[in-house]
Design an enzyme around this catalytic site. Structure first.
Site, PDB file in Angstrom:
ATOM      1  N   LEU A  34      -2.380   4.649  -1.931  1.00 59.66           N
ATOM      2  CA  LEU A  34      -2.911   5.713  -2.787  1.00 59.66           C
ATOM      3  C   LEU A  34      -1.953   6.899  -2.836  1.00 59.66           C
ATOM      4  CD1 LEU A  34      -6.491   5.341  -1.361  1.00 59.66           C
ATOM      5  CD2 LEU A  34      -5.832   4.829  -3.731  1.00 59.66           C
ATOM      6  N   ASN A  65     -10.732   4.538   6.537  1.00 60.82           N
ATOM      7  CA  ASN A  65     -10.161   3.197   6.362  1.00 60.82           C
ATOM      8  C   ASN A  65     -10.286   2.442   7.672  1.00 60.82           C
ATOM      9  OD1 ASN A  65      -8.598   1.025   5.211  1.00 60.82           O
ATOM     10  ND2 ASN A  65      -6.830   1.765   6.395  1.00 60.82           N
ATOM     11  N   HIS A  72      -8.265  -0.506   9.677  1.00 59.60           N
ATOM     12  CA  HIS A  72      -6.929  -1.127   9.648  1.00 59.60           C
ATOM     13  C   HIS A  72      -6.797  -2.099  10.817  1.00 59.60           C
ATOM     14  CE1 HIS A  72      -2.632  -1.521   9.005  1.00 59.60           C
ATOM     15  NE2 HIS A  72      -2.474  -1.374  10.310  1.00 59.60           N
ATOM     16  N   SER A 112      -8.557  -0.433  14.055  1.00 63.89           N
ATOM     17  CA  SER A 112      -8.712   1.020  14.134  1.00 63.89           C
ATOM     18  C   SER A 112      -9.421   1.539  12.892  1.00 63.89           C
ATOM     19  CB  SER A 112      -7.343   1.704  14.203  1.00 63.89           C
ATOM     20  OG  SER A 112      -6.536   1.182  15.236  1.00 63.89           O
ATOM     21  N   THR A 125      -5.154   9.925   5.133  1.00 67.92           N
ATOM     22  CA  THR A 125      -4.340  11.079   4.729  1.00 67.92           C
ATOM     23  C   THR A 125      -3.126  10.536   3.971  1.00 67.92           C
ATOM     24  OG1 THR A 125      -2.935  11.066   6.686  1.00 67.92           O
ATOM     25  CG2 THR A 125      -5.004  12.302   6.859  1.00 67.92           C
TER      26      THR A 125
HETATM   27  N1  NHR Z   1      -3.079   5.358   1.019  1.00 67.36           N
HETATM   28  C1  NHR Z   1      -2.686   6.424   1.715  1.00 67.36           C
HETATM   29  N2  NHR Z   1      -2.084   7.418   1.048  1.00 67.36           N
HETATM   30  N3  NHR Z   1      -2.876   6.552   3.051  1.00 67.36           N
HETATM   31  C2  NHR Z   1      -3.444   5.537   3.735  1.00 67.36           C
HETATM   32  O1  NHR Z   1      -3.626   5.679   5.037  1.00 67.36           O
HETATM   33  C3  NHR Z   1      -3.860   4.367   3.069  1.00 67.36           C
HETATM   34  C4  NHR Z   1      -3.658   4.315   1.674  1.00 67.36           C
HETATM   35  C5  NHR Z   1      -4.028   3.171   0.959  1.00 67.36           C
HETATM   36  C6  NHR Z   1      -4.559   2.075   1.604  1.00 67.36           C
HETATM   37  C7  NHR Z   1      -5.172   0.853   3.682  1.00 67.36           C
HETATM   38  C8  NHR Z   1      -3.928   0.235   4.385  1.00 67.36           C
HETATM   39  C9  NHR Z   1      -4.307  -0.714   5.522  1.00 67.36           C
HETATM   40  O2  NHR Z   1      -5.359  -0.572   6.154  1.00 67.36           O
HETATM   41  C10 NHR Z   1      -4.726   2.104   2.979  1.00 67.36           C
HETATM   42  C11 NHR Z   1      -4.403   3.255   3.725  1.00 67.36           C
HETATM   43  C12 NHR Z   1      -2.193  -1.448   1.462  1.00 67.36           C
HETATM   44  C13 NHR Z   1      -0.861  -1.318   1.807  1.00 67.36           C
HETATM   45  C14 NHR Z   1       0.224  -1.834   0.895  1.00 67.36           C
HETATM   46  O3  NHR Z   1       1.402  -1.774   1.225  1.00 67.36           O
HETATM   47  C15 NHR Z   1      -0.547  -0.700   2.999  1.00 67.36           C
HETATM   48  C16 NHR Z   1      -1.562  -0.200   3.806  1.00 67.36           C
HETATM   49  C17 NHR Z   1      -2.904  -0.326   3.443  1.00 67.36           C
HETATM   50  C18 NHR Z   1      -3.215  -0.952   2.283  1.00 67.36           C
HETATM   51  N4  NHR Z   1      -0.113  -2.330  -0.327  1.00 67.36           N
HETATM   52  C19 NHR Z   1       0.780  -2.853  -1.350  1.00 67.36           C
HETATM   53  C20 NHR Z   1       1.103  -1.782  -2.387  1.00 67.36           C
HETATM   54  O4  NHR Z   1       2.139  -1.954  -3.063  1.00 67.36           O
HETATM   55  C21 NHR Z   1       0.172  -4.022  -2.074  1.00 67.36           C
HETATM   56  C22 NHR Z   1      -0.173  -5.179  -1.189  1.00 67.36           C
HETATM   57  C23 NHR Z   1      -1.070  -6.232  -1.834  1.00 67.36           C
HETATM   58  O5  NHR Z   1      -1.557  -6.058  -2.958  1.00 67.36           O
HETATM   59  O6  NHR Z   1      -1.309  -7.260  -1.160  1.00 67.36           O
HETATM   60  O7  NHR Z   1       0.307  -0.843  -2.604  1.00 67.36           O
HETATM   61  O8  NHR Z   1      -3.487  -1.585   5.856  1.00 67.36           O
HETATM   62  C1  GAR Z   2      -9.860  -6.499   7.338  1.00 64.30           C
HETATM   63  O1  GAR Z   2      -9.417  -7.109   8.520  1.00 64.30           O
HETATM   64  C2  GAR Z   2      -9.228  -5.147   7.190  1.00 64.30           C
HETATM   65  O2  GAR Z   2      -8.987  -4.493   8.414  1.00 64.30           O
HETATM   66  C3  GAR Z   2      -7.923  -5.505   6.555  1.00 64.30           C
HETATM   67  O3  GAR Z   2      -8.162  -6.597   5.701  1.00 64.30           O
HETATM   68  C4  GAR Z   2      -9.361  -7.252   6.101  1.00 64.30           C
HETATM   69  C5  GAR Z   2     -10.341  -7.192   4.962  1.00 64.30           C
HETATM   70  O4  GAR Z   2     -11.371  -8.113   5.143  1.00 64.30           O
HETATM   71  N1  GAR Z   2      -7.409  -4.400   5.805  1.00 64.30           N
HETATM   72  C6  GAR Z   2      -6.171  -4.327   5.427  1.00 64.30           C
HETATM   73  O5  GAR Z   2      -5.327  -5.135   5.761  1.00 64.30           O
HETATM   74  C7  GAR Z   2      -5.867  -3.165   4.517  1.00 64.30           C
HETATM   75  N2  GAR Z   2      -4.519  -3.234   4.118  1.00 64.30           N
HETATM   76  P1  GAR Z   2     -12.697  -8.055   4.258  1.00 64.30           P
HETATM   77  O6  GAR Z   2     -12.276  -7.993   2.801  1.00 64.30           O
HETATM   78  O7  GAR Z   2     -13.389  -9.358   4.565  1.00 64.30           O
HETATM   79  O8  GAR Z   2     -13.481  -6.867   4.674  1.00 64.30           O
END
Ligand code: NHR
Ligand code: GAR
Length: 202
Positions: free
Chosen positions: A90, A104, A106, A133, A138
């Site tokens: 985001l 979130n 993670h 976690s 942010t």
């Molecule tokens: N955005 C911000 N600014 N800050 C965080 O802490 C966020 C966020 C957006 C999502 C979830 C996060 C996780 O729990 C989350 C936390 C997606 C990616 C990623 O690289 C990384 C972390 C998380 C979610 N996504 C790719 C992208 O280009 C696409 C990957 C896909 O579609 O499979 O955005 O892990």
């Molecule tokens: C969960 O394990 C979550 O922690 C992780 O993906 C799974 C979602 O499962 N999140 C991420 O990796 C965010 N990047 P669900 O769709 O069955 O809830």
């Protein structure tokens, strides 16, 4: 308390939140997915929860996608925005609007392994401990203050699949509990790096 849940996939965390909604005083106003085929959308429909798709591929930039997402969210004026397996990074405009009321979950023991492929990274590193976690969201990717964690052991013959399943099981307990702290007013974000639980810095 009213909330919106953002998903991208299976939505098993969404299901655990739906199942505990009464207990945690949460009304899910809407579930939004960036993926049309996310199974979590079916879960929402089955639970009679309004749901929407905002397909990120239809937008020219991340900012435009985020603005479309924001306009869907703001129809509901939620007090909490819950990321539950939401997979799009985001932008700042989005974060600024919801920071302090956005959580979130993670799949790692943050600050270890922010970003993607956390189970693979933990196995490759030879870790014997892994986990999940919940953190405030942010601008720092997976870098906002951690609120709570649950650990799981990595066994010698562990695969990504067995590990992911063990983690999910813990997540389904942890996330509703943390959301309840928030809906009860016990959990707050003080600033970009500090969260407060029951008046104490976490
Ligand atoms: N955005 C911000 N600014 N800050 C965080 O802490 C966020 C966020 C957006 C999502 C979830 C996060 C996780 O729990 C989350 C936390 C997606 C990616 C990623 O690289 C990384 C972390 C998380 C979610 N996504 C790719 C992208 O280009 C696409 C990957 C896909 O579609 O499979 O955005 O892990
Ligand atoms: C969960 O394990 C979550 O922690 C992780 O993906 C799974 C979602 O499962 N999140 C991420 O990796 C965010 N990047 P669900 O769709 O069955 O809830």
């Amino acid at each position: 308390m009213n909330g919106v849940v953002l998903i991208s996939g299976s939505g098993s965390n969404l299901q655990s939140i739906i199942n505990s909604a009464d207990k945690i005083s949460l009304t899910i106003q809407c579930v939004i997915s960036n993926k049309a085929n996310a199974y979590g959308i079916e879960r929402a429909t089955k639970a009679n929860i309004p749901n929407r798709i905002v397909d990120h591929r239809l937008f020219e930039s991340r900012e435009e996608f985020d603005l479309a997402l924001m306009s869907e969210i703001d129809e509901h004026q939620p007090s909490i925005v819950i990321l539950a397996g939401f997979m799009r990074v985001l932008t700042d405009v989005f974060i600024e609007k919801y920071q302090g009321r956005m959580l979130n979950i993670h799949p790692s023991l943050l600050p270890k392994y922010p970003g993607l492929n956390t189970h693979q990274q933990a196995i490759d590193a030879g870790d014997t401990l892994h986990g999940t976690s919940v953190h405030f969201v942010t601008r720092a990717l997976d870098g906002g203050p951690v609120v709570a964690q649950k650990e799981v052991k990595i066994n010698p013959e562990e695969s990504i699949e067995t590990l992911a399943a063990k983690i999910l099981k813990q997540e389904h307990v942890l996330y509703p509990e943390v959301i309840r702290w928030y809906t009860q007013g016990k959990l707050k974000l003080l600033n970009e790096t500090t969260a407060i639980l029951d008046g104490q810095v976490i």
